[in-house]
Design a protein around this motif. Structure first.
Motif, PDB file in Angstrom:
ATOM      1  N   GLU A 321       0.828  -1.202   0.000  1.00 40.92           N
ATOM      2  CA  GLU A 321       0.000   0.000   0.000  1.00 40.92           C
ATOM      3  C   GLU A 321       0.864   1.256   0.000  1.00 40.92           C
ATOM      4  N   ARG A 322       1.967   1.220   0.754  1.00 40.08           N
ATOM      5  CA  ARG A 322       2.858   2.378   0.768  1.00 40.08           C
ATOM      6  C   ARG A 322       3.498   2.601  -0.596  1.00 40.08           C
ATOM      7  N   ILE A 323       3.897   1.493  -1.251  1.00 43.40           N
ATOM      8  CA  ILE A 323       4.522   1.614  -2.571  1.00 43.40           C
ATOM      9  C   ILE A 323       3.507   2.108  -3.600  1.00 43.40           C
ATOM     10  N   LYS A 324       2.240   1.667  -3.482  1.00 45.42           N
ATOM     11  CA  LYS A 324       1.217   2.157  -4.404  1.00 45.42           C
ATOM     12  C   LYS A 324       1.011   3.656  -4.257  1.00 45.42           C
ATOM     13  N   ARG A 325       0.977   4.125  -3.004  1.00 49.63           N
ATOM     14  CA  ARG A 325       0.860   5.574  -2.802  1.00 49.63           C
ATOM     15  C   ARG A 325       2.082   6.296  -3.338  1.00 49.63           C
ATOM     16  N   LYS A 326       3.257   5.699  -3.123  1.00 46.32           N
ATOM     17  CA  LYS A 326       4.477   6.307  -3.636  1.00 46.32           C
ATOM     18  C   LYS A 326       4.473   6.362  -5.158  1.00 46.32           C
ATOM     19  N   MET A 327       3.983   5.289  -5.797  1.00 44.94           N
ATOM     20  CA  MET A 327       3.901   5.281  -7.263  1.00 44.94           C
ATOM     21  C   MET A 327       2.903   6.303  -7.771  1.00 44.94           C
ATOM     22  N   ALA A 328       1.800   6.486  -7.023  1.00 41.31           N
ATOM     23  CA  ALA A 328       0.809   7.475  -7.448  1.00 41.31           C
ATOM     24  C   ALA A 328       1.330   8.901  -7.319  1.00 41.31           C
ATOM     25  N   ASN A 329       2.254   9.134  -6.389  1.00 42.12           N
ATOM     26  CA  ASN A 329       2.776  10.487  -6.156  1.00 42.12           C
ATOM     27  C   ASN A 329       4.080  10.764  -6.891  1.00 42.12           C
ATOM     28  N   ARG A 330       4.503   9.848  -7.770  1.00 44.66           N
ATOM     29  CA  ARG A 330       5.751  10.076  -8.494  1.00 44.66           C
ATOM     30  C   ARG A 330       5.597  11.198  -9.517  1.00 44.66           C
ATOM     31  N   THR A 331       6.649  11.962  -9.648  1.00 40.86           N
ATOM     32  CA  THR A 331       6.676  13.000 -10.674  1.00 40.86           C
ATOM     33  C   THR A 331       7.066  12.389 -12.015  1.00 40.86           C
ATOM     34  N   ARG A 332       6.961  13.177 -13.055  1.00 38.38           N
ATOM     35  CA  ARG A 332       7.296  12.673 -14.388  1.00 38.38           C
ATOM     36  C   ARG A 332       8.777  12.334 -14.481  1.00 38.38           C
ATOM     37  N   GLY A 333       9.618  13.119 -13.850  1.00 37.11           N
ATOM     38  CA  GLY A 333      11.051  12.832 -13.877  1.00 37.11           C
ATOM     39  C   GLY A 333      11.392  11.530 -13.157  1.00 37.11           C
ATOM     40  N   GLU A 334      10.745  11.296 -12.009  1.00 43.25           N
ATOM     41  CA  GLU A 334      10.984  10.048 -11.287  1.00 43.25           C
ATOM     42  C   GLU A 334      10.507   8.834 -12.086  1.00 43.25           C
ATOM     43  N   LYS A 335       9.360   8.977 -12.769  1.00 43.19           N
ATOM     44  CA  LYS A 335       8.875   7.875 -13.599  1.00 43.19           C
ATOM     45  C   LYS A 335       9.846   7.575 -14.741  1.00 43.19           C
ATOM     46  N   CYS A 336      10.350   8.616 -15.376  1.00 45.68           N
ATOM     47  CA  CYS A 336      11.306   8.395 -16.468  1.00 45.68           C
ATOM     48  C   CYS A 336      12.578   7.720 -15.958  1.00 45.68           C
ATOM     49  N   ARG A 337      13.019   8.137 -14.758  1.00 46.46           N
ATOM     50  CA  ARG A 337      14.240   7.539 -14.220  1.00 46.46           C
ATOM     51  C   ARG A 337      14.049   6.060 -13.901  1.00 46.46           C
ATOM     52  N   ILE A 338      12.937   5.710 -13.238  1.00 44.47           N
ATOM     53  CA  ILE A 338      12.731   4.314 -12.847  1.00 44.47           C
ATOM     54  C   ILE A 338      12.480   3.442 -14.066  1.00 44.47           C
ATOM     55  N   TYR A 339      11.764   3.968 -15.092  1.00 46.65           N
ATOM     56  CA  TYR A 339      11.534   3.173 -16.302  1.00 46.65           C
ATOM     57  C   TYR A 339      12.825   2.952 -17.074  1.00 46.65           C
ATOM     58  N   ALA A 340      13.685   3.974 -17.103  1.00 45.08           N
ATOM     59  CA  ALA A 340      14.974   3.806 -17.778  1.00 45.08           C
ATOM     60  C   ALA A 340      15.843   2.783 -17.038  1.00 45.08           C
ATOM     61  N   LEU A 341      15.807   2.819 -15.697  1.00 48.48           N
ATOM     62  CA  LEU A 341      16.578   1.844 -14.917  1.00 48.48           C
ATOM     63  C   LEU A 341      16.058   0.427 -15.140  1.00 48.48           C
ATOM     64  N   ARG A 342      14.734   0.274 -15.163  1.00 47.74           N
ATOM     65  CA  ARG A 342      14.168  -1.056 -15.402  1.00 47.74           C
ATOM     66  C   ARG A 342      14.513  -1.564 -16.800  1.00 47.74           C
ATOM     67  N   ALA A 343      14.456  -0.689 -17.781  1.00 49.59           N
ATOM     68  CA  ALA A 343      14.805  -1.109 -19.139  1.00 49.59           C
ATOM     69  C   ALA A 343      16.259  -1.561 -19.212  1.00 49.59           C
ATOM     70  N   ALA A 344      17.162  -0.812 -18.541  1.00 46.38           N
ATOM     71  CA  ALA A 344      18.575  -1.199 -18.559  1.00 46.38           C
ATOM     72  C   ALA A 344      18.792  -2.531 -17.845  1.00 46.38           C
ATOM     73  N   LEU A 345      18.117  -2.718 -16.708  1.00 43.98           N
ATOM     74  CA  LEU A 345      18.275  -3.977 -15.978  1.00 43.98           C
ATOM     75  C   LEU A 345      17.681  -5.156 -16.753  1.00 43.98           C
ATOM     76  N   ASN A 346      16.565  -4.942 -17.440  1.00 46.85           N
ATOM     77  CA  ASN A 346      15.991  -6.015 -18.250  1.00 46.85           C
ATOM     78  C   ASN A 346      16.881  -6.351 -19.443  1.00 46.85           C
ATOM     79  N   LEU A 347      17.546  -5.353 -20.001  1.00 42.92           N
ATOM     80  CA  LEU A 347      18.524  -5.637 -21.060  1.00 42.92           C
ATOM     81  C   LEU A 347      19.679  -6.468 -20.511  1.00 42.92           C
ATOM     82  N   PHE A 348      20.091  -6.162 -19.275  1.00 40.91           N
ATOM     83  CA  PHE A 348      21.146  -6.965 -18.662  1.00 40.91           C
ATOM     84  C   PHE A 348      20.675  -8.399 -18.417  1.00 40.91           C
ATOM     85  N   VAL A 349      19.414  -8.555 -17.985  1.00 39.80           N
ATOM     86  CA  VAL A 349      18.862  -9.905 -17.798  1.00 39.80           C
ATOM     87  C   VAL A 349      18.834 -10.656 -19.119  1.00 39.80           C
TER      88      VAL A 349
END
Length: 733
Positions: A321-349
């Motif tokens: 529940e805390r993470i859902k609230r945190k995800m709902a309150n993310r700014t556009r810059g934070e979303k871009c950063r986390i999506y870029a990190l996930r994409a890089a990690l998935n490429l590594f996988v």
């Protein structure tokens, strides 16, 4: 008007029961829905238009008693004395019956009693019943689900073995011990493609070579009932003609379809429970708080671990529940950063997976090349070369989960999604490694680099390529069991001894071995996928897998009771059973692809097996159909035509749309019932508030009825003072 009456019934001009019920939140909501549904019509006020109390949910409470007699006596919500009286009344009513009605009643009771006795006998004959009850009592239903799943796989493999034995092996055994006219499969190209000497050792054979043959399926095992190449019969002529190639193919299709139907049937109930549990987060909290305890636990340590696991589940739900609230309150810059990190990690996988698959491919090619050279070498080196693909696959399956668990911490997912996503990556790695092994083998089988392929495959290296595939699957099954046994004996037992008798801080931090349910399930699903693939090439592989899973059951049981403790991250039995079957269904789908491709596309061996006379294994079906009577042949051809396929597809789509519409209607009914449950809660709160107001009014007008101070500590006597206004209310209503 008295004060309590003024609280419940502000106006005496209307019936008292109607006035009280009209104030309920459920009644007000019903009026609101009626007004919204009939907005075009003239609506009266709630006081002017008095709906009948006998309608709606109040009528449902009365109609329950009318159908009460249809229920069994044991299910009636009555005391034992009332149940006995109800039973006597039913017996008297049954005694009034005569003739046909009495006979039907007696037959119905006898059949019902016979069914219950039969179910009791079957449950008593259930495999490992006492052992599974012991595990359930010591560790709860979560770990019990793993052993129940293992028992299911034992039964499935035994049924697969019976299919292959009765329809394929038994005719061969009967033919070899009796006088029957038989027709052997033969190839048209006798000079080149029918040469098959096998790998039988000549002359004096050293003892360790027998061990190598036993572990790799070569030598004396190659020309036995164990492998595909031994079944060279085509027809057995007795009172009727038995077509062995057709029986071999139909047995293969049957065990695949049987596995599919059995898995889907078992997963349906688990899917329903999981769908209901995942529907509402609030319901999940209520289930954990009020119904989360496992009353099958009798061991003190297991009870302590269950308490900590419930606490862990609640913490994880709050964290989600805390993470859902945190995800709902993310700014556009934070979303871009986390999506870029996930994409890089998935490429590594993906890079890690590609590297593992490349290692498996190269190990397979190297192993096949060394085996083709047939050079005498050291015993251990020869075993390593034989098992090199299995060793590389095992190392990849051991290393990649560690990498996945490390990477998932940086991807910022919820705890529940972290577990599921990591498991799905491990499932893909384990099952895809088998696919890469088969691809590398078929690349060697179907390619002829130095010369052409007059036989349709590389006959020089693989004169009986089906037997060779069977040997590889046989080695994977044997090596998988050896790894499981070695880990239990040489890792888990020493770890338990070290933890018990060593007081070092590092050892205490290392702790006791956890029984990780998902990882153990992936092990047996991996072995079952190999069995599904290899049964076509190694008909006795289900029997070997049955013995293997029986030994694994006892090894895991001893290790669990002696060495392990339940995992700190809980795995509920309801969701775990569904997850196990979903992973098993994925393994079945993956196993079906290479079997279907080898049956329909790759040319059959010309030197061994029952399909020597056919270009592909599937060719036996149209040849047998062409020999049937014309009417039956035309009927089967019509079933295989495009017109029937299109019609069947349209009917299936219509049925699917109907089921989807029915599911939507059921969902709306469930939502309506859920709203009714919520309204019941509001009604109870409203009645309690009215009761408190009536109690305060009674105490204000009659101070002598207020409970003494000494009684306030006595819950029972103080409760009687609280119930008195409710009794007066019921008498007035």
């Amino acid at each position: 008007m008295d004060a309590p009456d003024a609280v419940f019934f502000p106006d005496r001009r209307a019936p008292a029961s109607h006035l009280l019920l009209e104030q309920l939140p459920s009644y007000q909501s019903l009026l609101y829905r009626r007004k919204s549904s009939s907005s075009g019509r003239r609506q009266g006020s709630g006081r002017g238009r008095q709906p009948s109390i006998n309608s709606g949910k109040w009528a449902e409470q009365k109609t329950v008693h009318s159908g009460e007699e249809l229920k069994p006596v044991r299910e009636l919500p009555k005391s034992m004395q009332e149940k006995r009286q109800e039973k006597q009344q039913r017996l008297q009513q049954g005694g009034a019956l005569t003739g046909w009605g009495l006979w039907r009643l007696n037959v119905h009771r006898s059949l019902k009693r016979l069914k219950e006795d039969g179910m009791d006998v079957l449950s008593s004959l259930q495999l490992w019943r006492a052992d599974i009850h012991l595990i359930e009592g010591m560790f709860g239903t979560g770990i019990l689900s793993y052993f129940s799943f293992l028992r299911f796989l034992v039964l499935l493999n035994f049924i697969m073995f019976l299919l292959m034995f009765v329809f394929v092996m038994l005719p061969m055994i009967i033919t070899s011990h009796s006088a029957h006219n038989v027709t052997y499969s033969s190839s048209s190209n006798v000079s080149v493609c029918s040469e098959y000497l096998g790998s039988s050792r000549q002359g004096l054979v050293v003892f360790h070579e027998h061990i190598t043959d036993l572990l790799s399926g070569t030598g004396f095992l190659e020309h036995t009932y164990l492998f595909y190449g031994y079944y060279k019969l085509e027809f057995i002529h007795s009172h009727f003609t038995y077509n062995l190639p057709l029986a071999y193919l139909l047995a293969t299709v049957t065990y695949l379809l049987l596995s599919l139907v059995w898995i889907v049937k078992r997963s349906a109930a688990g899917f329903k429970r999981k769908l209901i549990q995942d529907e509402d987060r609030f319901q999940s909290f209520c289930n954990k708080v009020f119904a989360g305890w496992d009353f099958c636990i009798t061991n003190e340590n297991a009870a302590r671990l269950k308490r900590s696991s419930l606490l862990y589940e609640l913490k994880m739900d709050l964290e989600e529940e805390r993470i859902k609230r945190k995800m709902a309150n993310r700014t556009r810059g934070e979303k871009c950063r986390i999506y870029a990190l996930r994409a890089a990690l998935n490429l590594f996988v993906m890079a890690v997976l590609v590297a593992c698959f490349y290692c498996i491919y190269e190990a397979t090619v190297f192993s096949q090349r060394k085996q083709a050279e047939d050079q005498k070498s050291n015993f251990l080196l020869e075993l390593v070369v034989e098992y090199l693909p299995s060793i590389v696959i095992t190392l990849a399956n051991f290393i990649t989960p560690l990498i996945f668990n490390l990477i998932i911490n940086f991807e910022d997912y919820s705890p529940a999604f972290e577990i599921r996503f990591t498991l799905m990556r491990c499932v893909f790695m384990r099952l895809a490694s088998i696919g890469v092994l088969l691809f590398s083998l078929w690349d060697q089988i179907t390619s002829c680099r130095n010369s052409g392929c007059p036989c349709g495959y590389n006959h020089q290296l693989y004169p009986c390529w089906e037997t060779h595939i069977g040997q590889e699957m046989y080695k994977l099954v044997i090596f998988d069991f050896l790894i499981i046994a070695a880990v239990i004996i040489f890792v888990e037992f020493p770890r338990k001894i070290i933890v018990n008798y060593c007081d070092c801080g590092l050892v205490k931090w290392w702790g006791q071995q956890e029984f990780a349910i998902p990882q153990n399930v992936l092990e047996i699903v991996y072995g079952q996928t190999i069995c599904w693939i290899g049964t076509f090439y190694c008909p006795l592989l289900p029997a070997i897998n049955t013995v293997k899973y029986i030994l694994v059951f006892y090894l895991k049981k001893v290790s669990l009771v002696t060495n392990c403790r339940p995992a700190t991250r809980p795995f509920r039995a309801s969701s775990s059973n569904f997850f196990f079957l979903v992973v098993l269904l994925i393994g079945l789908a993956l196993a079906s692809v290479p079997v279907i491709v080898s049956i329909a596309e790759i040319r059959s061996s010309r030197a061994c097996g029952p399909f020597m006379s056919y270009n592909t294994s599937w060719e036996v079906v149209p040849r047998v159909v062409s020999q049937l009577p014309p009417s039956l042949c035309s009927f089967l051809q019509a079933l295989a035509s495009e017109a029937f396929a299109v019609s069947f597809f349209v009917i299936t789509c219509l049925g699917m749309f109907y089921v989807i519409a029915l599911a939507g209607a059921h969902k709306r009914v469930i939502e309506h019932l859920r709203d009714q449950l919520a309204m019941e809660g509001h009604d109870k709160r409203f009645l309690i508030q009215k009761l408190c107001q009536a109690q305060q009014a009674v105490y204000a007008h009659s101070p002598e009825r207020r409970p003494p101070r000494g009684f306030r500590g006595n819950r029972y006597k103080a409760g009687m003072y609280l119930v008195e206004p409710l009794v007066e209310l019921e008498m007035q209503v």
